[in-house]
Design a protein around this motif. Structure first.
Motif, mmCIF file in Angstrom:
data_model
loop_
_atom_site.group_PDB
_atom_site.id
_atom_site.type_symbol
_atom_site.label_atom_id
_atom_site.label_comp_id
_atom_site.label_asym_id
_atom_site.label_seq_id
_atom_site.Cartn_x
_atom_site.Cartn_y
_atom_site.Cartn_z
ATOM 1 N N LEU A 164 -0.548 4.672 -9.049
ATOM 2 C CA LEU A 164 -0.356 5.070 -8.147
ATOM 3 C C LEU A 164 0.029 6.117 -7.630
ATOM 4 N N LEU A 174 7.434 6.423 -1.067
ATOM 5 C CA LEU A 174 6.209 5.514 -1.467
ATOM 6 C C LEU A 174 5.769 4.643 -1.700
ATOM 7 N N LEU A 177 7.042 2.059 0.012
ATOM 8 C CA LEU A 177 6.109 1.522 1.064
ATOM 9 C C LEU A 177 4.777 1.101 0.852
ATOM 10 N N LEU A 178 4.153 1.088 -0.513
ATOM 11 C CA LEU A 178 3.088 1.044 -0.558
ATOM 12 C C LEU A 178 3.000 -0.535 -0.895
ATOM 13 N N PRO A 181 4.960 -4.550 1.433
ATOM 14 C CA PRO A 181 4.048 -6.025 2.068
ATOM 15 C C PRO A 181 3.133 -6.608 1.098
ATOM 16 N N LEU A 182 2.801 -6.067 -0.160
ATOM 17 C CA LEU A 182 2.294 -7.279 -0.824
ATOM 18 C C LEU A 182 2.784 -8.565 -1.366
ATOM 19 N N ILE B 134 2.090 -6.051 9.439
ATOM 20 C CA ILE B 134 2.003 -6.250 8.014
ATOM 21 C C ILE B 134 0.833 -5.350 7.871
ATOM 22 N N LEU B 138 -0.103 -1.330 5.718
ATOM 23 C CA LEU B 138 -0.911 -1.609 4.927
ATOM 24 C C LEU B 138 -1.381 -0.190 5.088
ATOM 25 N N GLY B 141 0.471 2.833 4.356
ATOM 26 C CA GLY B 141 0.667 3.122 3.539
ATOM 27 C C GLY B 141 -0.679 3.849 2.617
ATOM 28 N N LEU B 145 -0.162 7.366 1.403
ATOM 29 C CA LEU B 145 -0.790 7.969 -0.415
ATOM 30 C C LEU B 145 -1.667 8.688 -0.283
ATOM 31 N N PHE B 149 -1.431 13.069 -2.291
ATOM 32 C CA PHE B 149 -2.300 13.500 -3.056
ATOM 33 C C PHE B 149 -2.598 15.154 -2.346
ATOM 34 N N ALA B 158 -7.075 7.178 -5.323
ATOM 35 C CA ALA B 158 -6.043 6.111 -4.574
ATOM 36 C C ALA B 158 -5.849 5.469 -4.344
ATOM 37 N N LEU B 162 -6.100 0.980 -3.428
ATOM 38 C CA LEU B 162 -4.844 0.275 -2.730
ATOM 39 C C LEU B 162 -5.646 -0.420 -1.751
ATOM 40 N N ASN B 169 -5.701 -9.009 -0.331
ATOM 41 C CA ASN B 169 -4.027 -9.390 -0.293
ATOM 42 C C ASN B 169 -4.208 -9.593 1.355
ATOM 43 N N ILE B 173 -1.854 -13.026 3.033
ATOM 44 C CA ILE B 173 -1.016 -12.683 3.577
ATOM 45 C C ILE B 173 -0.545 -13.433 4.887
#
Lengths: 234, 248
Positions: A164, A174, A177-178, A181-182, B134, B138, B141, B145, B149, B158, B162, B169, B173
């Motif tokens: 990404l 970045l 950060l993405l 958490p996963l 969390i 997310l 994030g 993101l 761009f 994108a 995500l 997830n 989680i």
């Protein structure tokens, strides 16, 4: 020449996979720094914790699983950049996406090479560092097994994040950060397996869940990576 | 149904539709939230155990449950934009992300304020608190993101990928964290039929909850409109709009 190209286009999935894997491993071994640095980082981070927390044996052995796993997450994160960046910069990534082979195979090969170079060495070094941290003696098997099953997940999920952010100039921060958490479920189950092993209890339950996570990411992540790469290369 | 939906895939129609909707929904939001919050804070009976401090529940629970709902809504929009290439679904996902982040943040802050008198501490590494934190990461994030761009179309795609990865997830989680540690009190409202709350406490909650739902709708519409305008700024209908209304 045309014969050659014909042959390349008719490659079986297996040989396409091996070709990419070999190529990536060769490139990595020509730039040994890229392989060694994340491992050094792993060792240094783990050395810092006893210095920050104090050398008391009981405390260290209590937090050893968490430290080793967090360090593994961070060093994987650090090495992820290599996965697609140079191929993206010199245009070979685009050529791979244009090739007639399914992107799934190519992506899987690249992730496998990444794991062989970063995940696998961690499994061999971790026990040595566990000695430094006075990890409970019963936990060594659990530590190795969780790393063996868990580090591929880190490479697979990480690949999504790299795919990404590969087109973005300052993608490094970045990316963390993405992705971080996963990584949380893997961290939770791995450290709990090691803790359970320290109490001499069976930890197959946690291992089974990590294995389930591994197979889920193995089947789903390459799809996400390939569609992300298509977005990034436009 | 597709025939009926088709005109709304056109940015111009949707822009005007949301413009007509906003005043109605904002009136509804203001009415519901005023009634709900006044009722909740002044007239609802105090809890026999927790006293007056339980009243933060009326803000905490709606924001917490809706924050998860916003993420799911964002994921649905992302799926629509990736599968059917709907530009507007993209815009709506972009409009939703910051709202979700704010709702998650509010639920965390009110939760901390509630936790101080109840548990004696601002923060506990409890399952629900952690998974909410969390969720906030997310959301952040996705927003980061999106901002990274320059091109809006690839940013949307994108961020959409995500979001979908995140939505797979979230249950994992949630359960892993729940399994890891649990202290939070069980759900009080969702037990349909026989809620474990008294009815005097439930009514203001319903008002507050619906108020927050419509608040989301209104803010989403406003953000959605500005997304549409900024993405279509070169289109003739936007120019006409600007010429007719003048730049405010």
């Amino acid at each position: 020449m045309t014969d050659n190209i014909q042959n390349l286009n008719n490659l079986s999935y297996r040989s396409a996979f091996m070709l990419i894997l070999k190529r990536d491993l060769t490139i990595a071994f020509r730039h040994k720094d890229d392989v060694v640095n994340p491992i050094l980082f792993f060792i240094i981070v783990i050395t810092l914790f006893p210095l920050g927390i104090g050398p008391e044996i009981n405390t260290l052995s209590r937090i050893a699983p968490g430290i080793i796993w967090v360090a593994a997450l961070l060093s994987t994160l650090l090495s992820l950049d290599r996965l697609f960046k140079s191929d993206y910069n010199d245009g070979s990534l685009e050529q791979m996406l244009l090739s007639p082979h399914p992107i799934f195979i190519l992506v899987l090969a690249k992730i496998t090479s990444h794991w062989l170079l970063t995940g696998l060495p961690l499994i061999f070094i971790a026990p040595l560092l566990a000695v430094l941290l006075h990890l409970n003696e019963n936990s060594y098997g659990a530590l190795m097994l969780t790393l063996l099953l868990g580090t591929p997940i880190l490479s697979l999920i990480g690949a999504i994040g790299v795919a990404l952010t590969v087109g973005i100039k300052k993608g490094g921060v970045l990316l963390s950060l993405l992705i971080l958490p996963l990584y949380i479920p893997v961290l939770i189950f791995a450290t709990s397996a090691i803790d359970t092993a320290a109490m001499n209890l069976p930890f197959t339950g946690q291992l089974a869940i990590i294995a389930a996570l591994f197979f889920t990411t193995l089947t789903l992540a390459p799809f996400a990576v390939s569609s992300a790469l298509k977005v990034s290369t436009n | 149904m597709w025939k009926w939906l088709h005109p709304y895939a056109n940015p111009e129609t949707t822009y005007h539709l949301t413009g007509r909707i906003i005043p109605w929904f904002s009136a509804l939001t203001i009415a519901l939230l005023t009634i709900g919050i006044t009722w909740a804070l002044l007239f609802a009976p105090a809890d026999y155990q927790q006293g007056d401090s339980f009243r933060i529940f009326y803000i905490h629970v709606p924001t917490a449950t809706l924050s998860m709902g916003i993420y799911v809504g964002m994921a649905i929009a992302a799926l629509c934009s990736l599968v059917w290439q709907l530009r507007l679904a993209d815009a709506s996902a972009a409009a939703l992300a910051p709202i979700g982040a704010v709702f998650t943040f509010v639920s965390l802050v009110t939760g901390a304020a509630w936790g101080k008198p109840m548990w004696g501490t601002w923060w506990i590494w409890d399952a629900r608190l952690t998974s909410q934190l969390i969720l906030l990461f997310l959301f952040l994030g996705v927003i980061a993101l999106h901002n990274a761009f320059e091109d809006k179309t690839s940013a949307g795609k994108a961020a959409g990928i995500l979001t979908l990865v995140g939505v797979i997830n979230i249950p994992i989680i949630k359960y892993s964290v729940e399994w890891w540690n649990t202290l939070h009190q069980g759900a009080t409202v969702s037990k349909m039929g026989k809620p474990s709350m008294s009815i005097d406490m439930l009514w203001p909650f319903i008002f507050c909850y619906m108020g927050f739902v419509f608040l989301i709708v209104v803010i989403t519409c406003i953000r959605f409109r500005s997304e549409i305008i900024s993405r279509n700024s070169m289109r003739p209908w936007v120019r006409e709009l600007v010429l007719n209304q003048g730049v405010k």
